[in-house]
Structures are given as C-alpha cells and as structure tokens.
Design a protein around this motif. Sequence first.
Motif, PDB file in Angstrom:
ATOM      1  N   VAL A  89      27.515  38.176  56.250  1.00 31.87           N
ATOM      2  CA  VAL A  89      26.062  38.124  56.103  1.00 31.87           C
ATOM      3  C   VAL A  89      25.747  37.330  54.848  1.00 31.87           C
ATOM      4  N   PHE A  90      24.808  36.409  54.957  1.00 34.87           N
ATOM      5  CA  PHE A  90      24.392  35.571  53.841  1.00 34.87           C
ATOM      6  C   PHE A  90      22.888  35.722  53.677  1.00 34.87           C
ATOM      7  N   ALA A  91      22.437  36.122  52.502  1.00 37.10           N
ATOM      8  CA  ALA A  91      21.022  36.378  52.239  1.00 37.10           C
ATOM      9  C   ALA A  91      20.453  35.274  51.358  1.00 37.10           C
ATOM     10  N   TYR A  92      19.280  34.756  51.738  1.00 34.08           N
ATOM     11  CA  TYR A  92      18.618  33.690  50.989  1.00 34.08           C
ATOM     12  C   TYR A  92      17.151  34.043  50.782  1.00 34.08           C
ATOM     13  N   GLY A  93      16.674  33.893  49.566  1.00 34.93           N
ATOM     14  CA  GLY A  93      15.274  34.129  49.239  1.00 34.93           C
ATOM     15  C   GLY A  93      15.049  35.471  48.579  1.00 34.93           C
ATOM     16  N   PRO A  94      13.897  35.617  47.896  1.00 40.02           N
ATOM     17  CA  PRO A  94      13.627  36.856  47.156  1.00 40.02           C
ATOM     18  C   PRO A  94      13.464  38.092  48.039  1.00 40.02           C
ATOM     19  N   GLY A  95      13.068  37.919  49.278  1.00 36.97           N
ATOM     20  CA  GLY A  95      12.874  39.064  50.157  1.00 36.97           C
ATOM     21  C   GLY A  95      14.107  39.476  50.930  1.00 36.97           C
ATOM     22  N   ALA A  96      15.157  38.701  50.830  1.00 27.83           N
ATOM     23  CA  ALA A  96      16.385  38.985  51.581  1.00 27.83           C
ATOM     24  C   ALA A  96      17.433  39.523  50.608  1.00 27.83           C
ATOM     25  N   THR A  97      17.469  40.803  50.462  1.00 29.39           N
ATOM     26  CA  THR A  97      18.437  41.405  49.539  1.00 29.39           C
ATOM     27  C   THR A  97      19.767  41.615  50.255  1.00 29.39           C
ATOM     28  N   PHE A  98      20.837  41.226  49.591  1.00 28.41           N
ATOM     29  CA  PHE A  98      22.163  41.397  50.167  1.00 28.41           C
ATOM     30  C   PHE A  98      22.569  42.857  50.023  1.00 28.41           C
ATOM     31  N   GLN A  99      22.897  43.493  51.152  1.00 25.67           N
ATOM     32  CA  GLN A  99      23.254  44.910  51.139  1.00 25.67           C
ATOM     33  C   GLN A  99      24.644  45.143  51.696  1.00 25.67           C
ATOM     34  N   GLY A 100      25.445  44.099  51.735  1.00 25.97           N
ATOM     35  CA  GLY A 100      26.799  44.258  52.222  1.00 25.97           C
ATOM     36  C   GLY A 100      27.074  43.410  53.442  1.00 25.97           C
ATOM     37  N   SER A 101      28.340  43.352  53.797  1.00 22.64           N
ATOM     38  CA  SER A 101      28.796  42.489  54.866  1.00 22.64           C
ATOM     39  C   SER A 101      30.084  43.055  55.436  1.00 22.64           C
ATOM     40  N   MET A 102      30.373  42.709  56.660  1.00 22.22           N
ATOM     41  CA  MET A 102      31.651  43.087  57.268  1.00 22.22           C
ATOM     42  C   MET A 102      32.619  41.920  57.272  1.00 22.22           C
ATOM     43  N   GLY A 103      32.267  40.828  56.632  1.00 20.28           N
ATOM     44  CA  GLY A 103      33.162  39.686  56.528  1.00 20.28           C
ATOM     45  C   GLY A 103      34.480  40.115  55.887  1.00 20.28           C
ATOM     46  N   GLY A 104      35.586  39.707  56.460  1.00 24.11           N
ATOM     47  CA  GLY A 104      36.890  40.070  55.933  1.00 24.11           C
ATOM     48  C   GLY A 104      37.429  41.390  56.455  1.00 24.11           C
ATOM     49  N   GLN A 105      36.618  42.117  57.219  1.00 20.48           N
ATOM     50  CA  GLN A 105      37.049  43.391  57.807  1.00 20.48           C
ATOM     51  C   GLN A 105      37.441  43.160  59.265  1.00 20.48           C
ATOM     52  N   HIS A 106      38.335  43.996  59.780  1.00 22.71           N
ATOM     53  CA  HIS A 106      38.716  43.894  61.181  1.00 22.71           C
ATOM     54  C   HIS A 106      37.578  44.405  62.061  1.00 22.71           C
ATOM     55  N   LEU A 107      37.177  43.611  63.045  1.00 22.63           N
ATOM     56  CA  LEU A 107      36.171  44.014  64.026  1.00 22.63           C
ATOM     57  C   LEU A 107      36.822  44.045  65.404  1.00 22.63           C
ATOM     58  N   ASN A 108      36.461  45.018  66.213  1.00 23.21           N
ATOM     59  CA  ASN A 108      36.995  45.082  67.573  1.00 23.21           C
ATOM     60  C   ASN A 108      36.415  43.990  68.463  1.00 23.21           C
ATOM     61  N   GLN A 109      35.179  43.611  68.196  1.00 23.54           N
ATOM     62  CA  GLN A 109      34.497  42.564  68.946  1.00 23.54           C
ATOM     63  C   GLN A 109      33.742  41.687  67.951  1.00 23.54           C
ATOM     64  N   PRO A 110      33.551  40.406  68.254  1.00 24.65           N
ATOM     65  CA  PRO A 110      32.781  39.566  67.340  1.00 24.65           C
ATOM     66  C   PRO A 110      31.294  39.925  67.374  1.00 24.65           C
ATOM     67  N   ILE A 111      30.615  39.637  66.289  1.00 23.10           N
ATOM     68  CA  ILE A 111      29.159  39.798  66.231  1.00 23.10           C
ATOM     69  C   ILE A 111      28.547  38.694  67.089  1.00 23.10           C
ATOM     70  N   VAL A 112      27.546  39.027  67.872  1.00 25.81           N
ATOM     71  CA  VAL A 112      26.909  38.037  68.735  1.00 25.81           C
ATOM     72  C   VAL A 112      25.436  37.832  68.415  1.00 25.81           C
ATOM     73  N   GLY A 113      24.869  38.646  67.529  1.00 25.16           N
ATOM     74  CA  GLY A 113      23.460  38.507  67.164  1.00 25.16           C
ATOM     75  C   GLY A 113      23.059  39.606  66.214  1.00 25.16           C
ATOM     76  N   ASN A 114      21.777  39.700  65.952  1.00 27.24           N
ATOM     77  CA  ASN A 114      21.280  40.790  65.117  1.00 27.24           C
ATOM     78  C   ASN A 114      19.893  41.210  65.568  1.00 27.24           C
ATOM     79  N   ARG A 115      19.492  42.381  65.112  1.00 26.67           N
ATOM     80  CA  ARG A 115      18.191  42.941  65.475  1.00 26.67           C
ATOM     81  C   ARG A 115      17.740  43.849  64.344  1.00 26.67           C
ATOM     82  N   ARG A 116      16.467  43.820  64.044  1.00 30.00           N
ATOM     83  CA  ARG A 116      15.932  44.682  63.001  1.00 30.00           C
ATOM     84  C   ARG A 116      15.722  46.078  63.560  1.00 30.00           C
TER      85      ARG A 116
END
Length: 125
Positions: A89-116
Amino acid sequence: MARPTARAPGCSLRGPRRAAEQSDRRHRTRAGGATGCWLASSDGGVFSFGSNAPFLGSAGALTLNEPVVAIAAAPTGDGYYLVASDGGVFAYGPGATFQGSMGGQHLNQPIVGNRRGSDDRRILG
C-alpha cells in the motif's frame, strides 16, 4: 489494450491520453470534488485529471515487486492510495495516512482490488 477496471462518475478521459495508454492496466478513482479523478497504471504511475485532482506523487519511479491493481481516494478527498497485488500500500497526500501494508508478507491469494469499509478503512481482497 485492457479497459479500465472501474468507472468514476464525472471522470472522462476523452482527448489526449498517450501517457496513460502506455500501460496495459489502468485503474481510476474519483477525486474529492465533482470534477477530477486520478488514473493509476500497473507500474505505479499516477495521472491526474481535473481541477480537484492534484498530482500528489506516484510509485512510477520505484521498482515494484508486483503491479498496482487499484487506486482509491482518501476519505477526505485530498489524497489517494495505490494498492499492489502483493499487498503493498502506498499513500500519497495529506488525507491518505499510511496505516500499514501486507507487502513482503505471504498471501494465499493476490490482492485484486480494494473497497472502503463502513468505518472508512480499506478492505483489500
């Protein structure tokens, strides 16, 4: 060329779009106002369109482990998140606070999108 995975109301990409067409996969999100949107390519490049969608940065110059699969506007509209298929996850701008990422962790399936979610947190899947 692949079609965009999502359409954002009020965001038309008619006219010159050579820079955005250099990538096979494109993803869109609507900016905070009635006019404007951001377009992200799979290589992390971000393109802004309209008066309410300023360019706030991109991952285009980074070497990504996996491609970007989604872009989402921050809840306040003054920023955006890029999401890669490996959970990065990459956050850009003052309203997008970085709250963590799963990058570098083992995932059973790839991420295909996101939803609020209802609490304005991002749900990835």
